[in-house]
Design a protein around this motif. Sequence first.
Motif, PDB file in Angstrom:
ATOM      1  N   ASN A  51      48.240 -23.017 -16.613  1.00 46.95           N
ATOM      2  CA  ASN A  51      47.120 -22.462 -15.518  1.00 46.95           C
ATOM      3  C   ASN A  51      48.137 -21.918 -14.332  1.00 46.95           C
ATOM      4  O   ASN A  51      48.542 -22.624 -13.654  1.00 46.95           O
ATOM      5  N   LYS A  53      47.514 -21.423 -11.310  1.00 46.95           N
ATOM      6  CA  LYS A  53      47.457 -21.726 -10.233  1.00 46.95           C
ATOM      7  C   LYS A  53      48.189 -23.267  -9.775  1.00 46.95           C
ATOM      8  O   LYS A  53      48.693 -23.520  -8.684  1.00 46.95           O
ATOM      9  N   SER A 102      38.526 -20.451 -23.699  1.00 41.07           N
ATOM     10  CA  SER A 102      39.627 -20.460 -22.637  1.00 41.07           C
ATOM     11  C   SER A 102      39.170 -20.073 -21.460  1.00 41.07           C
ATOM     12  O   SER A 102      38.441 -19.033 -21.379  1.00 41.07           O
ATOM     13  N   SER A 103      40.023 -20.229 -20.364  1.00 35.99           N
ATOM     14  CA  SER A 103      39.809 -19.662 -18.910  1.00 35.99           C
ATOM     15  C   SER A 103      40.730 -18.309 -18.911  1.00 35.99           C
ATOM     16  O   SER A 103      40.618 -17.812 -17.725  1.00 35.99           O
ATOM     17  N   LEU A 104      41.163 -18.279 -19.796  1.00 30.14           N
ATOM     18  CA  LEU A 104      42.570 -16.975 -19.686  1.00 30.14           C
ATOM     19  C   LEU A 104      42.647 -16.025 -20.907  1.00 30.14           C
ATOM     20  O   LEU A 104      41.546 -16.175 -22.055  1.00 30.14           O
ATOM     21  N   PRO A 110      44.242 -15.009 -15.903  1.00 31.18           N
ATOM     22  CA  PRO A 110      42.968 -15.522 -15.796  1.00 31.18           C
ATOM     23  C   PRO A 110      41.947 -14.570 -16.037  1.00 31.18           C
ATOM     24  O   PRO A 110      41.961 -13.399 -15.860  1.00 31.18           O
ATOM     25  N   GLY A 166      43.556 -27.247 -25.105  1.00 31.98           N
ATOM     26  CA  GLY A 166      43.985 -27.186 -23.824  1.00 31.98           C
ATOM     27  C   GLY A 166      44.591 -28.828 -23.138  1.00 31.98           C
ATOM     28  O   GLY A 166      43.887 -29.632 -23.791  1.00 31.98           O
ATOM     29  N   TRP A 168      44.527 -31.349 -19.549  1.00 30.06           N
ATOM     30  CA  TRP A 168      44.203 -31.528 -18.188  1.00 30.06           C
ATOM     31  C   TRP A 168      44.981 -32.447 -17.420  1.00 30.06           C
ATOM     32  O   TRP A 168      45.569 -33.352 -17.936  1.00 30.06           O
ATOM     33  N   LEU A 200      42.745 -28.156 -15.227  1.00 29.13           N
ATOM     34  CA  LEU A 200      43.416 -27.754 -16.238  1.00 29.13           C
ATOM     35  C   LEU A 200      44.959 -27.582 -16.093  1.00 29.13           C
ATOM     36  O   LEU A 200      45.259 -26.701 -15.047  1.00 29.13           O
TER      37      LEU A 200
END
Length: 229
Positions: A51, A53, A102-104, A110, A166, A168, A200
Amino acid sequence: MRNKTLAQYWNSFATGAMIFALSTAIGGVFFASEAAAQDKKDEISFDLVPNPKFVDCLRKSSYEEPRAHATVIRGKLNDTLLLDLDGFKPGLAFDLFTVQRSSLLSEGVPDPAFKGSFGLAWYQSDIEIGKHRDEGHVRIKTILLDQIFGFDPDAALPPTNTFHLGFWFNNPQDAAACGFPANDPSKFTPFNGEHKAGPLAMISVPDPSTKLGPLCTDPDPQHSGACNP
């Protein structure tokens, strides 16, 4: 008499030919299905992507990128996942899930269309990085390739696949230095046993063509976003 005998012979021949053709067709379908099952990949490998960030809260040093490599081996009754982590800050702990989305994007950046929900999620394992080393290893056995799904009739949730992998941050404080509001319980995520996890850390990315997660090895070309079980 000859005509009657000839007619009987022809009828027997026609019936036999019909039975042979039918059995051949059924056999062809059976063997085609069996061949299709045998054509499925027995083993796959893929990398998880940090991730962006929070990558600085993962890495052991500024000159080394954290890496997470997954290998999944298909089995007769269930599959085996081997997850190897390297280049991580010692002492970190994570919680591993399979998730619906997924967030990607496939490029590892992203997804601007991501609204914050990973969809259906299955808790699979804990991950620990040793206090005096930068690596971690996980081995699990469960249904993973092409068939992993969940459903909930009470919530009107139909069978839903979780083809992404994934993990976390288990402790929100481990991501605080990267901007996560670790002192605000309302910002915690539900991705650990206490439902008080951090953000994440790393996740798989979708295939650029099918948009499916890597746990689908046999996409259904007739139905977009579907996988052949």
